[in-house]
Design a protein around this motif. Structure first.
Motif, PDB file in Angstrom:
ATOM      1  N   LEU A 493     -10.677   6.000  52.961  1.00 31.89           N
ATOM      2  CA  LEU A 493      -9.718   5.401  53.895  1.00 31.89           C
ATOM      3  C   LEU A 493     -10.198   4.067  54.452  1.00 31.89           C
ATOM      4  O   LEU A 493      -9.388   3.264  54.930  1.00 31.89           O
ATOM      5  N   ALA A 494     -11.487   3.824  54.372  1.00 34.95           N
ATOM      6  CA  ALA A 494     -12.019   2.526  54.820  1.00 34.95           C
ATOM      7  C   ALA A 494     -11.562   1.397  53.901  1.00 34.95           C
ATOM      8  O   ALA A 494     -11.525   0.234  54.299  1.00 34.95           O
ATOM      9  N   LYS A 495     -11.196   1.752  52.659  1.00 39.83           N
ATOM     10  CA  LYS A 495     -10.809   0.727  51.676  1.00 39.83           C
ATOM     11  C   LYS A 495      -9.375   0.875  51.167  1.00 39.83           C
ATOM     12  O   LYS A 495      -8.758  -0.103  50.763  1.00 39.83           O
ATOM     13  N   HIS A 496      -8.866   2.122  51.136  1.00 41.56           N
ATOM     14  CA  HIS A 496      -7.588   2.363  50.459  1.00 41.56           C
ATOM     15  C   HIS A 496      -6.656   3.233  51.296  1.00 41.56           C
ATOM     16  O   HIS A 496      -7.110   4.035  52.108  1.00 41.56           O
ATOM     17  N   ASN A 497      -5.372   3.070  51.030  1.00 39.27           N
ATOM     18  CA  ASN A 497      -4.379   4.000  51.554  1.00 39.27           C
ATOM     19  C   ASN A 497      -4.263   5.145  50.547  1.00 39.27           C
ATOM     20  O   ASN A 497      -3.467   5.099  49.610  1.00 39.27           O
ATOM     21  N   ILE A 498      -5.069   6.178  50.748  1.00 41.79           N
ATOM     22  CA  ILE A 498      -5.118   7.275  49.779  1.00 41.79           C
ATOM     23  C   ILE A 498      -3.843   8.118  49.803  1.00 41.79           C
ATOM     24  O   ILE A 498      -3.572   8.882  48.872  1.00 41.79           O
ATOM     25  N   PHE A 499      -3.024   7.943  50.850  1.00 45.65           N
ATOM     26  CA  PHE A 499      -1.817   8.760  50.964  1.00 45.65           C
ATOM     27  C   PHE A 499      -0.743   8.316  49.977  1.00 45.65           C
ATOM     28  O   PHE A 499       0.115   9.111  49.585  1.00 45.65           O
ATOM     29  N   THR A 500      -0.787   7.053  49.580  1.00 44.64           N
ATOM     30  CA  THR A 500       0.142   6.583  48.539  1.00 44.64           C
ATOM     31  C   THR A 500      -0.103   7.355  47.250  1.00 44.64           C
ATOM     32  O   THR A 500       0.836   7.845  46.610  1.00 44.64           O
ATOM     33  N   LEU A 501      -1.381   7.468  46.873  1.00 41.24           N
ATOM     34  CA  LEU A 501      -1.745   8.193  45.658  1.00 41.24           C
ATOM     35  C   LEU A 501      -1.479   9.685  45.817  1.00 41.24           C
ATOM     36  O   LEU A 501      -0.953  10.337  44.900  1.00 41.24           O
TER      37      LEU A 501
END
Length: 667
Positions: A493-501
């Motif tokens: 989460l520090a780098k990516h919006n993991i919820f999209t994936l």
């Protein structure tokens, strides 16, 4: 008599007792670099010049050594040389044509190298003069077109293509190369197609022709109407499209062969069986990386063909009898033909109906399989930025391949021991999913990978194509990916919006739940889907807890997490409906641990009382759009390719030795 040595345009006596003597051609170049017209004192100057063997290094170096002011003083002579080169292209004797082509290469490169910071218009003025530029370039392009289409020398055709590649790639950003405006106006598109459709020419020049076309297509493609884009998009000639496909397949095959050779040195059975064509290509724990230079230029050509030309999709699955029987000038292609080339493009669904033999001893020779092998190698190691971009391009191409499938009808079933090609694509996606869960998480590639799977499912659902595939492998890979996202929540989460994936993965399961009965091969396959969801219920429960926690907080992920919460409604309904019934069945029958068949029995008996919500839009997706989403990526990619092509057009590739042997007599 003292021995004579030749170095850099000088003739030296080994005794070194006298001043070095210059070659005659070098003396003639020196006259051009004076301010006076060299033909004033020597009326036959230009005629004689093109009989002299070109000294590329000296001419190019001389141009680079002058500063801008010095170059402007000899502008008239440079213009004159450029014009006489073009005139010489119309000469009957090939030696003069060869020398003129090579001189043009040196002139274009030398002037561009000297004027890197100068605008394109100044370079046009320096080479041709503004007043004569239009006519000069018209004559040049017409001469090149004639040479490429003529029955004559293959060496001359090769040199014409080298000159065109030189012209296109003299600037890193080809869209800033204003000379290409004239290449747009005076098109050589038909000449390129003729090379690709004619087997002897294609074998000699196909690679250069395809790369040249790919670069020309990218000239100011977003800013103006590019005639090469328009013309490529409407090509429907079977011989031409198959020729282009064959050139691309052979180039990718050569890469695969080089990798295979290196891999065999490391004592691994990389290409051991065709059934594991994609799956076995990943090495999860590769301490010692096997490196072979990737080929982005040929990938760009494949991308443009698939993206722009809807007829090219049929070429992907065509077997090429030439592959394995004919070697290109550069490298052999060790593949064996499977079936003869058809006389008409197949009208059936290419990716779902064309079948992949399961015989491990049979080697296929179609473009899609070759590309999948190439992709699987490239995707092994995405930690390196260059390979990351190459892997991204492979996934973009697969995205474009997946989209047109929905336009094609399903072929009649054949009871043969074969797998549709779409299975190989799914294999590749599954292997990517399971082998790239790492600290430097390639989020962009994962999103593209899931999008490819989604588009394939949308097609299967729309056309009701029942695909015999080991779906459990895909479901298991997707669940493991969800587990990875959850266990590395803080870091990711520090780098990516993991919820999209996460949302994309959950919606893939929703696709199977809602529409699986239309495209899964058998009713038992649909039962197995429920079994996997129930068996892995803890993972879905944990995901729900995570997204519920974040959606109820007023943080930056509130909205994104909330979407996943809503998407999980049917998965949670399945778990909450069947789990109590399974526990009850176990208690009644005094069984501590149920077998898979016993769980499936409970599932089948309780479908009727299950209530699911209808979810809209599961089979919809955003169409691929290069200009809006990928323009920056392709600009950088083309810049990199242009630089590499220019670098590879080294002096030795323009050497006259072969050419002079071919034209050994002067009439």
């Amino acid at each position: 008599m003292a021995q004579v040595e030749k170095r850099g345009g000088l003739l030296r006596k080994s005794s070194a007792s006298k001043k070095p003597l210059k070659e005659k051609v070098v003396l003639m170049y020196d006259e051009i670099f004076m301010t006076e017209d060299p033909s004033k004192c020597s009326p036959r100057f230009w005629e004689e010049l093109f009989l002299m063997k070109v000294n590329l290094e000296y001419l190019e170096g001389k141009l680079e050594s002058l500063d801008g002011e010095e170059l402007m003083k000899i502008k008239d002579n440079i213009n004159c040389l450029f014009q006489h080169c073009i005139q010489a292209l119309g000469e009957e004797h090939p030696i003069r044509v060869v020398n003129a082509l090579q001189t043009l290469c040196a002139l274009i490169r030398g002037v561009h190298q000297k004027n890197k910071s100068t605008s394109g218009f100044d370079i046009i003025n320096m080479l041709m003069g503004f007043d004569k530029a239009e006519l000069c370039m018209k004559n040049l392009m017409e001469s090149l077109d004639s040479l490429l289409c003529a029955e004559g020398s293959e060496s001359l055709k090769s040199l014409c293509l080298k000159l065109l590649l030189c012209l296109v790639t003299v600037t890193d950003n080809i869209s800033q190369n204003t000379i290409l405006e004239y290449v747009m106006i005076n098109s050589i598109f038909e000449a390129i197609l003729q090379i690709l459709s004619h087997p002897p020419s294609r074998r000699e020049h196909g690679y250069d022709a395809v790369v040249l076309l790919a670069l020309l297509v990218n000239y100011r493609k977003y800013e103006s109407v590019n005639p090469y884009i328009v013309k490529l998009s409407i090509v429907d000639d079977e011989a031409t499209l198959n020729g282009m496909g064959l050139v691309i397949a052979q180039a990718l095959s050569e890469y695969n062969r080089q990798y295979k050779d290196k891999e065999e040195e490391h004592q691994s059975g990389f290409f051991s069986a065709l059934t594991n064509m994609v799956g076995s290509m990943f090495i999860a724990d590769a301490h010692e990386k096997i490196s072979v230079q990737t080929n982005e230029a040929i990938l760009l050509a494949l991308y443009e063909a698939v993206h722009l030309n809807r007829n090219f999709i049929t070429v992907l699955a065509q077997s090429h009898p030439e592959m394995g029987l004919v070697t290109t000038p550069v490298s052999p292609t060790p593949t064996t033909p499977v079936t003869p080339l058809g006389t008409t493009p197949p009208s059936s669904d290419v990716i779902s109906s064309v079948e992949l033999p399961l015989d491990a001893d049979v080697q296929t020779s179609n473009l899609l399989i070759t590309f999948l092998k190439y992709s699987s190698i490239v995707m092994q190691d995405t930690k390196d930025e260059h390979r990351l971009h190459s892997g991204k391009l492979c996934l973009i191409i697969l995205t474009c391949i997946a989209e047109p499938m929905r336009h094609r009808k399903k072929a009649a079933d054949k009871n043969l021991p074969c797998r549709p090609l779409v299975c190989a694509v799914l294999d590749l996606m599954v292997e990517f999913i399971v082998t790239h869960m790492m600290k430097e998480f390639p989020m962009d590639l994962y999103v593209r990978c899931i999008q490819v799977v989604h588009k394939l499912l949308c097609y299967q659902k729309k056309c009701r194509v029942r695909l015999h595939y080991t779906w459990r492998e895909l479901w298991s890979a997707l669940i493991n990916l969800l587990k990875f996202l959850m266990s590395n929540e803080t870091v990711l989460l520090a780098k990516h919006n993991i919820f999209t994936l996460a949302l994309m993965i959950v919606n893939l399961f929703n696709m199977f739940i809602t529409y699986g009965d239309t495209f899964l091969p058998t009713p038992s396959s649909y039962d197995e889907l429920y079994y996997e969801i129930i068996r892995m219920h803890q993972s879905f429960d944990n995901l729900y807890s995570m997204v519920l926690r974040l959606s109820t907080n007023a943080g930056q992920w509130k909205e994104a997490a909330s979407k996943v919460t809503h998407a999980l409604v049917n998965i949670r309904a399945i778990i909450n409906h069947f789990n109590p019934k399974i526990e009850s069945y176990a208690a009644v029958n005094h069984i501590s641990q149920l077998s898979e068949e016993q769980v499936l029995e409970v599932v089948r008996a309780n479908y009727d009382t299950l209530t699911l919500k209808l979810q809209d839009g599961l089979d919809q997706y955003e169409r691929y759009s290069e200009q809006h989403k990928e323009a920056a990526f392709f600009k950088e990619l083309v810049r990199s390719i242009s630089t590499n092509v220019r670098r590879n057009l080294a002096f030795h590739t323009l050497s006259q030795e072969v050419l002079l042997k071919e034209f050994s007599t002067i009439s």
